[in-house]
Motif scaffolding. Structure first.
Motif, short mmCIF file in Angstrom:
data_model
loop_
_atom_site.label_atom_id
_atom_site.label_comp_id
_atom_site.label_asym_id
_atom_site.label_seq_id
_atom_site.Cartn_x
_atom_site.Cartn_y
_atom_site.Cartn_z
N LEU A 257 0.84 -1.19 0.00
CA LEU A 257 0.00 0.00 0.00
C LEU A 257 0.88 1.25 0.00
N GLU A 258 0.35 2.31 -0.56
CA GLU A 258 1.06 3.59 -0.52
C GLU A 258 0.21 4.61 0.23
N ASP A 259 -0.73 5.19 -0.45
CA ASP A 259 -1.62 6.17 0.18
C ASP A 259 -2.97 5.51 0.46
N VAL A 260 -3.33 5.43 1.73
CA VAL A 260 -4.60 4.78 2.09
C VAL A 260 -5.67 5.80 2.49
N ALA A 261 -5.46 7.07 2.09
CA ALA A 261 -6.40 8.12 2.49
C ALA A 261 -7.81 7.87 1.95
N LEU A 262 -7.92 7.22 0.79
CA LEU A 262 -9.24 7.00 0.19
C LEU A 262 -10.12 6.06 1.00
N LEU B 46 -0.70 6.72 8.91
CA LEU B 46 -2.15 6.57 8.91
C LEU B 46 -2.73 7.96 8.63
N PRO B 47 -3.52 8.10 7.58
CA PRO B 47 -3.97 9.44 7.17
C PRO B 47 -5.05 9.99 8.10
N MET B 48 -5.18 11.33 8.08
CA MET B 48 -6.21 11.98 8.87
C MET B 48 -7.61 11.55 8.45
N GLU B 49 -7.75 11.16 7.17
CA GLU B 49 -9.07 10.80 6.65
C GLU B 49 -9.70 9.62 7.39
N ILE B 50 -8.88 8.82 8.09
CA ILE B 50 -9.42 7.68 8.84
C ILE B 50 -10.42 8.15 9.89
N ARG B 51 -10.25 9.36 10.38
CA ARG B 51 -11.15 9.86 11.43
C ARG B 51 -12.59 10.01 10.91
N ILE C 76 0.97 8.52 13.20
CA ILE C 76 -0.49 8.52 13.38
C ILE C 76 -0.83 9.92 13.89
N PRO C 77 -1.45 10.75 13.08
CA PRO C 77 -1.70 12.13 13.49
C PRO C 77 -2.57 12.21 14.74
N SER C 78 -2.40 13.28 15.47
CA SER C 78 -3.21 13.49 16.67
C SER C 78 -4.67 13.63 16.30
N ASN C 79 -5.53 13.21 17.21
CA ASN C 79 -6.99 13.31 17.11
C ASN C 79 -7.62 12.32 16.13
N VAL C 80 -6.82 11.40 15.58
CA VAL C 80 -7.42 10.36 14.74
C VAL C 80 -8.17 9.38 15.63
N PHE C 81 -7.51 8.86 16.65
CA PHE C 81 -8.15 7.87 17.52
C PHE C 81 -9.31 8.48 18.31
N SER C 82 -9.12 9.68 18.82
CA SER C 82 -10.15 10.27 19.67
C SER C 82 -11.45 10.53 18.92
#
Length: 921
Positions: free
Chosen positions: A577-582, A602-607, A626-632
């Motif tokens: 995998l490369e970009d998984v934002a989609l 892990l892209p922000m779009e996962i949120r 893993i950007p901040s606020n993704v999990f929250s």
């Protein structure tokens, strides 16, 4: 004379230079005696660091069932010897003489310290082993199980005939045939165990061919069993290597489940003319395979059981409750008759009826067995089908759906249940089930098996499941796609419920499936990744698709799946995998698995996946961001997996280039019940309230790069829900979160650092009431595991295994007499590299270890006895040890290795008496 004078001058100058150098060196010993001692200590520390690294490799090799190289063992022995020598010098001589002003003593100290330092450095420089062990081929080949085999009279003639043929040097190949479910494989396994017992062969190797044979895999499996590794050889070179390897020993090669003629010779599976007594033992459903295709010189048939044997097998499973009434007895006779003496039919029906106590149900079963009659399952007795169909009909609707779904997996596939239930998240198999926990529990309940956490479908049962799915239920249509041509016309898949193929070549996928009704797609490859990515429009138009599983697929861009807006479970395992934002476009996604992938961020779009309940990022070893606020923002998340994956958590107060997520974000996940995570310190643990809600976890706390891998941890994994791996020292206060984990964990892997001298009192004062497995190691300070002089409580009441390794200061496992109920469930004890441990047990502890089944004690240099004498302050069990037998009634494995000072099991007793004459030493 002048020449002589010059010669003498040169000689004198050299003598003077040598003398000055020698005197300078001697003076150096005197002047730098303290520095030499410090240098020696530093060299020893570096040597021990190198030794620890080697020992970790040795332990890993040992766990991998490798034999340790002799030069490595000699090096470790020399390190141990020089450590003892240096320690004695520093403690007994050095420290005492350093305090005095005697010049001679200082000189001796400096000289000895210097020379020892050179020896230590030389030894340290040799710690560059390319490998530390090698695999020793297992005698007898594959481990063979005959569990469930019955010595029926009807089998003896065939069994004896096969054994006679194995002993006949003129016979090269033997065939065993019989219809599916008659018990061919079980009989052949019994033959193999007898051949091992009679030492007829040097090795026995078993492989399975299946209906669609993969001869390359068969070749590889045989080579692996024989210890032969293929590198970059061509097919013909591999065949030649295997052919030569097969000629080296007398081998019994069992090839199970042949359906058609297979060209073994082309793969090097041949003993040639000089076979040295080696033989082929083949099984098939079809006699013609042996008589016309495989040149078998002896052919044996496996038939049905006799009436009495069939009744015996049936009764053994259902019990004797049917004997209560004549009505039940007569119905039982009819049921057994309808099973036609076929073991698989008998066991299937018996298991379906054993909990049914109503005679009417049994009578109805007779009718169903008579009516069922398939016509399209090759070489399957109609009674086999009818028995399995009866069992299927007794299942609930949920269980039926699950039964048919399991048939999509490859033949003879061992399926991890914890993987299976994730696939089912997107299908409406289960009523009133919304949470991950509920799906998990329902699948585990329906597939209750041998407790191993896996599920395996017999090939005959799978045949019936595929038949039912395809011909009767119209719910699942499972397709076994055999080649590229099968993809050319997808029109026939339009009404299918799902497609599964686990050996697909991704480069031959169609540009577009065009199957709008498909609910699931499983596509996997067993080979290397294809260089050609999956077509962008391959999944376009699949509005009903709920589950997509891709294994080892090339997916540089995810535009091909971003259109699947109703997708609920997406599994991309071992995918490039490369970009998984989609993935953020899949708003209805409930379960996302990206395990073993190469993603770095892990892209922000996962949120945006607000319905996500499960996120699996296990073994994503390159994941750094893993950007901040993704999990929250994933407030519905119930299960988060980051095992051997991301560990670069942002810690408050640290200044970093990127703002990674904080562990504290997990506190915003109110539904979280499962957590697999690696964190650097207990200080950054989530709040204790969150940890109290966890039902399953594997939490690793610490930054130790080579965490000890206890080989048993994988074995216990299926039965363990809560695992804690912890590095702990006195400098770190045991936080509330740690206390919660210690209280609830079932498997504790502990590395105690400075300041902690005993486990029970200082780490947990309650006796670890729920702990089932404890592994403690790499400690220089721990003196005791249990010290009840400081805290009186029942210790480890449910502990099943205890592993202690590299405990340099461990003096006793239990200090003082333990309370009744302590260690009451302990079955396995491993002790390795405990340098100060002189004994394992005290006689006052005998009642605590009555359940022990396995004892392993290795590399404990000062151990002189397994049982020590009682200390004077302890209560004596019995002054006459000869009348107080140590009764290890459950013991089945005892391993003692490299214990040079061991005198016996007890200094005052005959070792044989300690085992009540039941163990031969």
């Amino acid at each position: 004379m002048e020449v002589l004078t010059e010669t003498v001058k040169v000689v004198v100058e050299k003598i003077v230079d040598y003398t000055i150098t020698a005197v300078g060196r001697q003076m150096g010993y005197l002047i730098r005696y303290k520095k030499n001692v410090v240098n020696l200590s530093n060299e020893v520390d570096e040597l021990n660091d190198a030794r620890d690294g080697v020992q970790r490799k040795v332990q890993a090799a040992s766990d991998n069932v490798e034999e340790i190289e002799a030069n490595v063992q000699r090096w470790l022995t020399r390190v141990q010897g020089i450590n003892i020598e240096v320690q004695e010098f520093l403690e007994e001589e050095g420290q005492a003489k350093l305090k005095c002003f005697n010049l001679k003593a200082r000189y001796q100290i400096g000289r000895k310290a210097h020379k020892m330092g050179l020896a230590v450095k030389e030894l340290k420089d040799k710690a560059t082993f390319q490998t530390v062990g090698h695999r020793v081929p297992i005698q007898g080949g594959t481990t063979i199980s005959t569990k469930g085999y019955e010595d029926f009279e009807s089998r003896k003639l065939t069994l004896n005939g096969i054994m006679k043929a194995l002993k006949d040097d003129s016979i090269r190949a033997i065939g065993v045939y019989g219809m599916g479910g008659v018990g061919k494989t079980m009989l052949v396994r019994k033959v193999a165990t007898l051949a091992i017992k009679d030492k007829l062969f040097e090795k026995i190797v078993t492989v399975v061919v299946y209906q669609t044979p993969d001869l390359e895999k068969v070749q590889k499996d045989i080579a692996k069993e024989l210890g032969l590794s293929f590198q970059d050889e061509t097919d013909s070179q591999k065949a030649d290597l295997l052919r030569k390897r097969l000629k080296k020993e007398k081998i019994l090669l069992i090839i199970d489940d042949i359906w058609n003629k297979i060209d073994l010779e082309s793969r090097g599976i041949s003993f040639g003319d000089d076979q040295k007594g080696s033989k082929l033992l083949l099984t098939s459903r079809f006699r013609d395979v042996f008589s016309t295709d495989m040149d078998s010189q002896e052919i044996f048939s496996v038939g049905a059981l006799s009436d009495d044997e069939a009744k015996h097998l049936f009764s053994k499973i259902v019990g004797n409750f049917f004997a209560e009434t004549l009505d039940f007895q007569s119905t039982m006779v009819e049921v057994v008759k309808e099973c036609a003496g076929l073991p698989i039919a008998i066991t299937t029906v018996a298991n379906a009826l054993k909990s049914r106590k109503d005679p009417k149900i049994w009578k109805d079963a007779v009718g169903q067995l008579k009516r069922a009659n398939p016509t399209q399952i090759k070489e399957m007795h109609e009674k086999v089908y009818s028995s399995i169909k009866l069992s299927y009909d007794f299942l609930t609707k949920e269980a039926q759906s699950l039964f048919l779904f399991c048939s999509i997996f490859e033949e003879d596939k061992v399926i991890p249940i914890d993987l299976l239930w994730r696939y089912l998240v997107g299908l409406d198999f289960f009523e009133d089930v919304c949470k991950m926990e509920e799906v998990r529990n329902r699948v585990h309940t329906l597939l209750e098996g041998n407790g191993s956490g896996t599920f395996k479908m017999h090939d005959v049962i799978r045949d019936v499941a595929i038949y039912i799915a395809d011909k009767e239920e119209k719910m699942l249509t499972i397709r076994s796609l055999e080649g590229p041509e099968k993809w050319l016309n997808m029109k026939k898949w339009e009404d299918s419920f799902g497609i599964a193929h686990f050996d697909v070549d991704f480069k031959v996928l169609p540009e577009r499936f065009g199957c709008p009704q498909l609910k699931f797609i499983f596509l996997g490859s067993t080979k290397k990744y294809s260089s050609q990515p999956i077509p962008n429009n391959v999944f376009e138009g699949m509005k009903e698709l709920r589950i997509l599983v891709l294994i080892r697929a090339p997916l540089p861009h995810l535009s091909s799946i971003s259109c699947l807006h109703n997708l609920q479970s997406l599994v991309l395992d071992w995918c490039r995998l490369e970009d998984v934002a989609l993935i953020g476009e899949l708003k209805n996604l409930r379960a996302l698995t990206l395990s073993n992938s190469n993603i770095k961020q892990l892209p922000m779009e996962i949120r945006q996946l607000t319905h996500l309940q499960l996120l699996d990022l296990n073994y994503c070893t390159k994941l750094e961001v893993i950007p901040s606020n993704v999990f929250s923002d994933l407030r519905g998340l119930e299960e988060l997996y980051l095992e051997r994956s991301f560990n670069r958590w942002h810690i408050d107060g640290e200044i970093t280039e990127r703002s990674n997520t904080r562990v504290s974000e997990l506190d915003y996940l109110p539904l979280l019940t499962t957590l697999y995570i690696n964190i650097p310190s207990p200080k950054v643990l989530p709040k204790a309230l969150l940890l109290e809600k966890l039902k399953r976890y594997e939490i690793l706390i610490g930054d130790y790069p080579y965490w000890y891998s206890d080989s048993d941890s994988e074995y216990y994994k299926s039965e363990i829900s809560r695992t804690l791996r912890l590095q702990l020292d006195r400098g770190l206060q045991i936080e509330d979160g740690i206390k919660v984990l210690l209280k609830s964990c079932e498997y504790l892997d502990l590395t105690p650092w400075e300041g902690i001298k005993n486990i029970l009192y200082e780490v947990d004062e309650k006796g670890f009431p729920q702990l089932k497995h404890l592994c403690v190691g790499n400690s220089t300070v721990i003196q005791y595991i249990v010290n009840l002089m400081k805290n009186q409580c029942v210790a480890f009441p449910v502990l099943q295994s205890l592993t202690l390794y590299n405990m340099k200061n461990l003096e006793e496992i239990c200090h003082d007499q333990v309370l009744k109920g302590s260690f009451l469930s302990l079955k396995k004890l491993k002790v390795r590299e405990c340098k100060k441990l002189t004994s394992v047990f005290s006689l006052t502890m005998l009642g605590c270890f009555s359940q022990l089944q396995e004892i392993e004690i290795v590399d404990c240099k000062v151990m002189c006895a397994i049982f020590s004498r009682e200390r004077t302050h302890e209560i004596q069990v019995n002054h006459d040890i000869r009348t107080n037998i140590i009764d290890f009634t459950q013991l089945r494995s005892l391993r003692l290795r490299n214990l040079p000072n061991l005198m016996g099991f007890h200094p005052d007793a005959d070792s044989l008496l300690l085992f009540n004459d039941k163990v031969l030493l």
